[in-house]
Each structure stands twice: as structure tokens, then as C-alpha cells.
Design an enzyme around this catalytic site. Structure first.
Site, mmCIF file in Angstrom:
data_model
loop_
_atom_site.group_PDB
_atom_site.id
_atom_site.type_symbol
_atom_site.label_atom_id
_atom_site.label_comp_id
_atom_site.label_asym_id
_atom_site.label_seq_id
_atom_site.Cartn_x
_atom_site.Cartn_y
_atom_site.Cartn_z
ATOM 1 N N ASP A 145 0.878 -1.177 0.000
ATOM 2 C CA ASP A 145 0.000 0.000 0.000
ATOM 3 C C ASP A 145 0.905 1.214 0.000
ATOM 4 O OD1 ASP A 145 -1.617 2.166 0.547
ATOM 5 O OD2 ASP A 145 -2.340 1.437 2.482
ATOM 6 N N LYS A 157 2.316 11.582 -3.480
ATOM 7 C CA LYS A 157 1.326 10.863 -4.275
ATOM 8 C C LYS A 157 0.320 11.820 -4.921
ATOM 9 C CE LYS A 157 -1.792 6.931 -3.562
ATOM 10 N NZ LYS A 157 -2.228 5.992 -2.509
ATOM 11 N N GLU A 172 -7.351 0.477 -4.403
ATOM 12 C CA GLU A 172 -7.320 0.435 -2.936
ATOM 13 C C GLU A 172 -8.633 -0.039 -2.306
ATOM 14 O OE1 GLU A 172 -5.707 4.282 -1.952
ATOM 15 O OE2 GLU A 172 -3.775 3.723 -2.801
ATOM 16 N N ASP A 185 -13.373 5.029 1.349
ATOM 17 C CA ASP A 185 -11.959 5.134 1.712
ATOM 18 C C ASP A 185 -11.515 6.592 1.632
ATOM 19 O OD1 ASP A 185 -9.202 5.075 1.889
ATOM 20 O OD2 ASP A 185 -8.901 3.500 0.393
HETATM 21 N N1 ADP Z 1 -7.565 9.733 14.460
HETATM 22 C C1 ADP Z 1 -7.634 10.455 13.344
HETATM 23 N N2 ADP Z 1 -8.531 11.467 13.241
HETATM 24 C C2 ADP Z 1 -8.595 12.215 12.140
HETATM 25 N N3 ADP Z 1 -7.833 12.038 11.068
HETATM 26 C C3 ADP Z 1 -6.918 11.040 11.106
HETATM 27 C C4 ADP Z 1 -6.780 10.199 12.233
HETATM 28 N N4 ADP Z 1 -5.799 9.305 11.983
HETATM 29 C C5 ADP Z 1 -5.349 9.588 10.747
HETATM 30 N N5 ADP Z 1 -6.008 10.629 10.227
HETATM 31 C C6 ADP Z 1 -5.797 11.258 8.921
HETATM 32 O O1 ADP Z 1 -5.904 10.277 7.927
HETATM 33 C C7 ADP Z 1 -5.036 10.587 6.853
HETATM 34 C C8 ADP Z 1 -4.160 9.409 6.572
HETATM 35 O O2 ADP Z 1 -4.951 8.301 6.345
HETATM 36 P P1 ADP Z 1 -4.342 6.989 5.666
HETATM 37 O O3 ADP Z 1 -5.466 6.095 5.427
HETATM 38 O O4 ADP Z 1 -3.177 6.505 6.431
HETATM 39 O O5 ADP Z 1 -3.881 7.721 4.365
HETATM 40 P P2 ADP Z 1 -3.203 7.309 3.040
HETATM 41 O O6 ADP Z 1 -3.950 6.141 2.519
HETATM 42 O O7 ADP Z 1 -3.428 8.540 2.250
HETATM 43 O O8 ADP Z 1 -1.783 7.050 3.308
HETATM 44 C C9 ADP Z 1 -4.243 11.796 7.272
HETATM 45 O O9 ADP Z 1 -4.808 12.947 6.695
HETATM 46 C C10 ADP Z 1 -4.411 11.793 8.768
HETATM 47 O O10 ADP Z 1 -4.315 13.104 9.278
HETATM 48 MG MG MG Z 2 -4.933 4.632 1.844
#
Ligand code: ADP
Ligand code: MG
Lengths: 603, 187
Positions: free
Chosen positions: A8, A70, A166, A189
Site C-alpha cells: 500500500d 502521491k 485500494e 476510503d
Molecule cells: N484519528 C484520526 N482522526 C482524524 N484524522 C486522522 C486520524 N488518523 C489519521 N487521520 C488522517 O488520515 C489521513 C491518513 O490516512 P491513511 O489512510 O493513512 O492515508 P493514506 O492512505 O493517504 O496514506 C491523514 O490525513 C491523517 O491526518
Molecule cells: Mg490509503
């Protein structure tokens, strides 16, 4: 045959996994962490630093610490609004490049550094080399973004066995325990930089995607940006003299970090004390940020996911009540407001059993297992998210493969010569849903060659083929001569973009000289519309905002009125813009009101 | 000409239940997945499902296989009339949505959005009418399916007509629904 890993490659975090006796196992790095922040720090001298240690450099060396890359991969300059990154993004020859010191890097090169780190982690953990991988991409990625991701993988030394979407991956992770089920599920998502919604049907081991939709520029990053804006406003409220300093990149990076930490905590707490010690000199800043305030700025961003959800339901020909489950993935779905929102759109409580950080990686790993034969009796039928077409006379898009067609798929078109002895014609290949060619992504163009024959005699068939990775291949076949060849698409943009930008800037400069009267007249027109509109909005929903915000709006209105008397068009334009920005919240309240009324009338 | 009915292993007739069609498609996909050398056939199987799953394209394919061409004609008079009113609603929707989209001030846009509330019931009304047409046509298809089994040649014309009507109804439906979603999007 060696094993295949699943990756991922996230906007915010990246993970790698491998199948182990029928189950996806995510691999931890030396520090015991399975989550690698998608951050790369490039020191002036020495090797790139990747992951958590790079993440810690973000506030210290914002110009050399690359994150959310990305959002740039496979993109062309000018495709949409400028991103505000603290590092330099330049457009060179129709590409977005990252400029760090005297280095210019493609986004896929930066991503390949992340992938190399993941590869090394996996090799350390498994004790042997791995060179085949499945990488996930947002379902709504277009062809260029998919190709760029694939080349990032290849640059890192992988053979890319499959690109998987995804949300589809997340559905695989969810459905592996339910292989005998028949159900319809939606996967919502919302990650750092992208939003995807997919509707799938599970049918005794068959995972069939019915539709997919999304936005490759919508996510938690947007919430961070708005939160930074709010905090800056509050700081200026307290220390007006700091206004110029707040635009500094280092400062931006520092506030962003603090804002982000506060946002995460507000998913479980109601109030967070935001502290910025030694803001400037010995001025410190402390502010009690409430979840309500955060939700007020997050709401319009989250609401932008709504139309995508509706479109995907519509494309799947499904009423929300026919869904059996709505699964939430992506870090942002930890926010209570997102859960409420999903409950409302899909008319059911969402399922939060999937670990929002790990579901996609686990699913990519399962797909790797399917390809290597380790996982059996699972069939995955995915779709292409965007329509593919060609430009026709009059600049219209002629759809050849409609969106949500199951992949792999192919379709052909026959072309002939419009005039005698014509030897070539240009075909422009497009992807997107808009009617006008220019509003879609141009994937590239190619020259279709004819034998010199009388008008209308040539017969050249062009075949467009979308493979299981969602990537396009084009083949041309001259049916008279019996020749066939694979067509290379050439990138459309070959003029240097800087030249183009310069041209535009220059023409604008001149235009303004003649147009100053017009600018003034337009600004006056806008003020005359805006001020009464604000007043009437205040009478409608003014009771829903606090007195401080009321007062602020009053100040902004007076400034517009003062500017109207000044005959200074720049001042008036600025005052209008500030009033626009200052009443954004008010506008949200108005729309909420209209929606509530519509909902009430429906009942 | 590929016979997509045969390719999927379903009976060649106008009406096919979703259950049967999916069962055939999934079995076929599964057998292909375990045999990578058959990857070329996956294109054909996916195309077959797409064509057979949609009643309009299914009928056209069926008629082409049986008679060498799908048959054409003109849409029915009552549909033509309906079309006139749909065009009006669509045009007025595009006009209003366009001016909403062009509005850059959040507050002006919000006020304009409130004024747009009249558009939604209009769109919903035509959507409802079209959905009813669609269900009517699909019910008719079941009857024609029976007739087809009794007398193929005599059912040719009404089937061709039905495919045409269905194609248009589906197209308009998706256009109307798109406007309803646009309205949400601009909020
Ligand atoms: N507990 C939370 N509350 C609000 N936003 C969150 C929390 N945990 C992660 N995020 C937000 O989620 C996003 C990352 O999500 P993720 O699924 O890991 O992303 P990606 O797939 O883009 O790598 C970031 O913008 C982060 O700030
Ligand atoms: Mg993701």
C-alpha cells in the site's frame, strides 16, 4: 516461483505484506513499526532518509522533506489549483518536478525511495530477496497516474505483477473470512490525499466491483490546510503584527504539525489546548480548539464526497437500502463526523471493523497471494473508473470504453481517409467523464498512418485495450495491408510550460493596463451583490454563529463599504475576497439549512 | 460474429434472469482465472457479460445473431412526447446549474442554491416517469420472451422496437440522474 509482496503506497503511510499460510501478514521494520510514513528527507549531503526519521524532519527542514508526493504522481502542471507545499514544485516540459537544492526529481523517483525502503524491510524480515510486487492505487487514478506508480515500482527494482485498486483491496481483506457470503458492500476510503468509493458484490468467492468513483485530490490534507488557516487567523487576531511572518515556510510547517496533532486528538476528545510556545520572540500562543470548530471546517470537505457516493450508487443501479454493509477505510474515517455522514448517506451505521490503516495493504497482499496461487477459489472482477475515448471533430469526447466496464476489456474503432492520398491522421486519446474533449485528461496522441489510396478506401482499425492493471494499450491494424502495430502514445505537452506560463502572465499584465476601469466596475458589481447577500444570510442563520464571528463579518463588510468610496480597485477586490473568505462558514450554514428543509419536505 | 450467449453458456432468448447470467459469468471467470494461458479470453467473457446483462444490448445482439441485423426504426410516439418535456427540464437544469457553478462567492452561491430548490422536484418528477417507463418495458420484455419461444419471426419487430425504446429511456434516465447529483455536488 518466488513469492509476491503486497504494497500500500499511501499518501500518508505505506505498508508491505506477504502471505503466510493463507493469511496476509504485514511486515514490521527494524523499529517494530508496520506503518512507514510516506516521507522522504533529502539531506544536502548523504543518502535520502525515508519514513519515521524523515517525518521528524518535516518541521525542521521543510524545504527538503517531501511528503504527500502521491498527490503529484502522474500529474501534469496546471491540471488544478496549486498545492501549497513547503517544498518547491516546478513545472518543466509538461511535468511536475520537485526541486530540492539543485536537484530535480520526478514524483515517481521519490516514491521509488519509499518502495526501496519497504523492499529492504521485507528482505530483512524474510531473509531473502523479493522482487515481485502488487501495488495498490486509488481506484480513481487515471491511466497516467497508474503508469507513473508502476514505474516507481520498477525504479525500486520490483517487477509489478498487478496494480490493484485500494478500495477493492480493502474489500478483499474484509471478505476473506466471508468467502461463502453473498452480499453487496460499499467501501468508503478517505485517506490523506484521495477519496474513493467502490460498490462491490461478494458472491461465493467472487468479488465483483459494480462501480467506483472518487476524487484524487480530496482527503485529510485538505482538513489540515483549513485548520492551519483557522489557527493563523486566531494568531493574527491575537498578534496582528505577526501577519507577515506567518507566510514563512518554516512557520507553515510548524503550525501544520501542531494542527495535525490537534486534529487527531479531536477524534476522541472534545477540546484540545493548542499550544505554540515561543511563536515569535517570547510571544506564545495558546488556544482551546473544540471538536465543533474542527467539524465546522471539515464538514464542507467531507460533504464533497457525497456526490461521488451518489454517482457510484447510481452506476451500480443500487438503492442504499439494498447494501448489506458500508465499510470505512482510511485514517480520516476515524473522525466521528465522517461516521455520522456515512450513516446519513447510506442510511445505515457503517462497519468499522477494518483497521483503517492496514486493510488496503492486507488486501494487496491477498491479491499477491491470488496471483502466486497461494490463495485459491477467489475471483476478482474489477472495473475501469473513467471512461476512455477519443476527440472528435468539434472538440467533443467520443466514449469508446465507458466507465465501470469490467477489466480487462477492449474496444475498437475503424478509421478511414477523409481525402484521397491522405497518409496520416492524428488521434487524441482522452480519459474522463466530461462532454468537451478539453475538460478531460489527455492521455496522449498518436499518428494513424494510411496507405495512399482514394478517399474512403483506407481501413485502419484501432484497438483500445485496458489491461487488468487498468492501464491502456493501443494497437492499430491496417486491414487492407494486414499490418499491425502497437501504438506509442506521445505526451501532449511538449512546449515548455514555463514558456506558456510566462506568455500567459505577460498577456495578463498588458490586459490589466487597459482594463483597470473594467476591473473597478466588476469589483463594484460584486460588492453590490455581496453585501446585501451577506446581510440577508445573517438574518437567516446569523443566530447560529457566535458574537465574535458576527463582529468580524461586520468589520469585513465595513471595509468593503469603505473601499467602495476609495475608487481603489485593488483594495476593493481584496475586501471582496476577504468578505468571501470570512463568510464561508455562513454559507455552509445556509446550505445546511436548505438541505434540512429539502429533507423535511421529502418526509 | 461471436455468439455471446454461447460463450457464457446461457440460453439464447430475450429474457435471462440476473441469477442465471451471473452464475454463468462467475463460473466462466473462475475457470479462466486458474488458467493464465486463457487471459485473452477474459476480454471476450467480460464483453459478453456486459452485453448480455443489459436488456437493450442483449436484444440487439440476439436479433443480430438470428436475423443478421438488430433492426431499427423510430421511438414510439408517446416516448417522443415525453422526450420533449425532458429536454425542457434538462435545458433549464443546465442553465441554472451552470450559473450556480460560475458563482465564486460562497455566500452568493449558497443563496442561489436555496433558490434552486424548485429544480429538484422537477427533476425528480421526470426521473420517476422515466423509471416507470423502464419498469413497464422490462415487464413487457417478459411477455415478449414467451412470444419469442412460440414464434421467433413474429416477435422480431416488437423486440427491435423495445430495444430502441429501452436504449433511449436508459440514456435519458442517466442524464436526469446526473443533473440531480450535480445539484448535490454544487451545494
Ligand atoms: N484519528 C484520526 N482522526 C482524524 N484524522 C486522522 C486520524 N488518523 C489519521 N487521520 C488522517 O488520515 C489521513 C491518513 O490516512 P491513511 O489512510 O493513512 O492515508 P493514506 O492512505 O493517504 O496514506 C491523514 O490525513 C491523517 O491526518
Ligand atoms: Mg490509503
Amino acid at each position: 516461483m518466488s513469492e509476491i509482496v503486497g504494497i500500500d503506497l499511501g499518501t500518508t503511510n505505506s505498508l508491505i505484506g506477504v502471505m503466510d499460510s493463507g493469511f496476509p501478514i504485514l511486515i514490521a521494520d527494524r523499529d517494530g513499526s508496520r506503518l512507514t510514513p510516506s516521507v522522504v528527507y533529502l539531506p544536502e549531503n548523504g543518502d535520502p532518509v525515508v519514513g519515521a526519521p524523515a517525518d521528524r524532519m518535516r518541521a525542521l527542514m521543510p524545504e527538503r522533506t517531501l511528503y504527500s508526493v502521491k498527490r503529484l504522481i502522474g500529474r501534469r502542471p496546471g491540471e488544478s489549483e496549486k498545492e501549497d507545499f513547503p517544498f518547491a514544485v516546478r513545472s518543466v516540459n509538461g511535468r511536475m518536478l520537485l526541486e530540492i537544492g539543485d536537484q530535480l526529481l520526478k514524483p515517481e523517483e521519490v516514491s521509488s525511495l519509499l518502495l526501496k525502503k519497504l523492499k529492504a524491510d521485507a528482505e530483512t524480515s524474510l531473509g531473502h530477496s523479493v522482487d515481485r510486487a502488487v501495488i495498490s492505487v486509488p481506484a480513481y487514478f487515471n491511466d497516467l497516474q497508474r503508469q507513473a506508480t508502476k514505474s516507481a515500482g520498477e525504479l525500486a527494482g520490483f517487477t509489478i505483477e498487478r496494480i490493484i485498486n485500494e478500495p477493492t483491496a480493502a474489500a478483499l481483506a474484509y471478505g476473506l473470512d466471508r468467502l461463502r457470503d453473498r452480499s453487496k458492500i460499499a467501501v468508503y476510503d478517505l485517506g490523506g490525499g484521495t477519496f474513493d468509493i467502490s460498490i462491490l458484490e461478494l458472491n461465493e468467492g467472487v468479488f465483483r466491483v459494480l462501480s467506483t468513483n472518487g476524487n484524487t485530490r480530496l482527503g485529510g490534507d485538505d482538513i489540515d490546510r483549513e485548520l492551519v488557516r483557522l489557527l493563523k487567523e486566531r494568531i493574527i487576531g491575537r498578534y496582528p503584527e505577526l501577519r507577515p511572518e506567518l507566510d514563512d515556510r518554516l512557520f507553515f510547517a510548524r503550525i501544520r504539525e501542531i494542527a495535525h496533532a490537534a486534529k487527531l486528538r479531536l477524534s476522541t476528545e472534545d477540546v484540545v489546548q493548542v499550544e505554540i510556545p515561543f511563536l515569535s520572540g517570547n510571544r506564545s500562543f495558546s488556544y482551546a480548539l473544540t471538536r465543533m470548530e474542527l467539524e465546522a471546517i471539515a464538514r464542507p470537505i467531507i460533504r464533497r464526497t457525497r456526490s461521488h457516493c451518489l454517482r457510484s450508487l447510481d452506476d451500480a443501479k443500487l438503492d442504499p437500502v439494498k447494501l448489506d454493509e458500508v465499510i470505512l477505510v482510511g485514517g480520516v474515517t476515524r473522525m466521528p463526523i465522517v461516521r455520522q455522514f456515512c450513516a446519513e448517506v447510506f442510511q445505515r451505521l457503517p462497519n468499522i471493523t477494518q483497521n483503517p490503516d492496514e486493510a488496503v495493504a492486507a488486501g494487496a497482499t491477498i491479491q499477491a497471494g491470488i496471483l502466486s496461487g497461494e490463495v485459491q477459489n477467489v475471483v476478482l472482477l474489477d472495473v475501469t473508473p473513467l471512461s476512455l475515448g477519443i476527440e472528435t471533430f468539434g472538440g467533443l469526447m467520443n466514449v469508446i470504453i465507458p466507465r465501470n466496464t469490467t477489466i480487462p476489456c477492449k474496444a475498437g474503432e475503424m478509421f478511414t481517409n477523409a481525402v484521397a492520398n491522405q497518409t496520416a491522421m492524428q488521434i487524441v486519446v482522452l480519459q474522463g467523464e466530461r462532454e468537451l474533449a478539453k475538460d478531460n485528461w489527455e492521455l496522449g496522441r498518436f499518428n494513424l498512418e494510411f496507405e495512399p489510396v482514394p478517399k474512403g478506401i483506407a481501413r485502419v482499425g484501432v484497438q483500445f485495450e485496458i489491461d487488468a492493471d487498468g492501464i491502456l494499450h493501443v494497437l492499430a491494424r491496417d486491414t487492407r495491408a494486414g499490418r499491425e502495430k502497437v501504438v506509442e502514445l506521445s505526451s501532449a505537452v511538449d512546449v515548455s510550460d514555463e514558456a506558456v506560463e510566462k506568455m500567459i502572465a505577460e498577456s495578463l499584465d498588458h490586459a490589466f493596463e487597459d482594463m483597470s476601469e473594467r476591473v473597478w466596475a466588476e469589483a463594484v458589481l460584486k460588492s453590490n451583490e455581496l453585501v446585501p447577500a451577506v446581510r440577508s444570510a445573517l438574518t437567516l442563520v446569523g443566530d447560529q454563529i457566535n458574537s465574535e464571528d458576527q463582529r468580524k463579518i461586520d468589520v469585513l463588510v465595513s471595509e468593503v463599504e469603505a473601499a467602495l468610496k476609495s475608487h481603489d480597485s485593488q483594495r476593493l477586490k481584496k475586501a471582496n475576497a476577504e468578505l468571501d473568505e470570512g463568510t464561508q462558514h455562513l454559507a455552509t450554514l445556509l446550505i445546511d439549512r436548505a438541505m434540512n428543509e429539502a429533507a423535511r419536505r421529502k418526509k | 460474429m461471436i455468439d455471446y450467449f454461447a460463450l457464457l453458456g446461457v440460453e439464447r432468448r430475450p429474457a435471462i434472469t440476473e441469477e442465471i447470467l451471473k452464475g454463468a459469468y462467475f463460473r466462466k471467470s473462475e475457470s479462466l482465472q486458474s488458467d493464465p494461458s486463457e487471459s485473452g479470453e477474459r476480454f471476450a467473457v467480460n464483453a459478453a457479460f456486459r452485453i448480455i446483462a443489459n436488456p437493450a444490448t442483449r436484444i440487439q445482439h440476439l436479433l443480430t445473431l438470428e436475423f443478421g441485423e438488430p433492426g431499427g426504426g423510430q421511438i414510439g410516439a408517446d416516448l417522443g412526447e415525453l422526450f420533449g418535456s425532458i429536454v425542457k427540464v434538462l435545458q433549464s437544469a443546465d442553465h441554472q446549474l451552470g450559473s450556480l457553478a460560475a458563482q465564486s462567492s460562497p455566500i452568493l452561491r449558497a443563496l442561489e442554491y436555496q433558490r434552486l430548490e424548485g429544480l429538484r422536484p422537477q427533476l425528480e418528477q421526470v426521473e420517476k416517469e422515466l423509471s416507470q417507463r423502464e419498469s413497464g418495458l422490462l415487464a413487457e420484455l417478459v411477455r415478449l420472451d414467451q412470444r419469442w419461444l412460440e414464434n421467433t419471426a413474429r416477435t422480431r419487430r416488437p423486440l427491435a422496437q423495445m430495444a430502441l425504446d429501452l436504449t433511449f429511456v436508459q440514456k435519458w434516465l442517466s442524464q436526469v440522474r446526473e443533473r440531480i447529483i450535480r445539484l448535490e455536488e454544487l451545494a
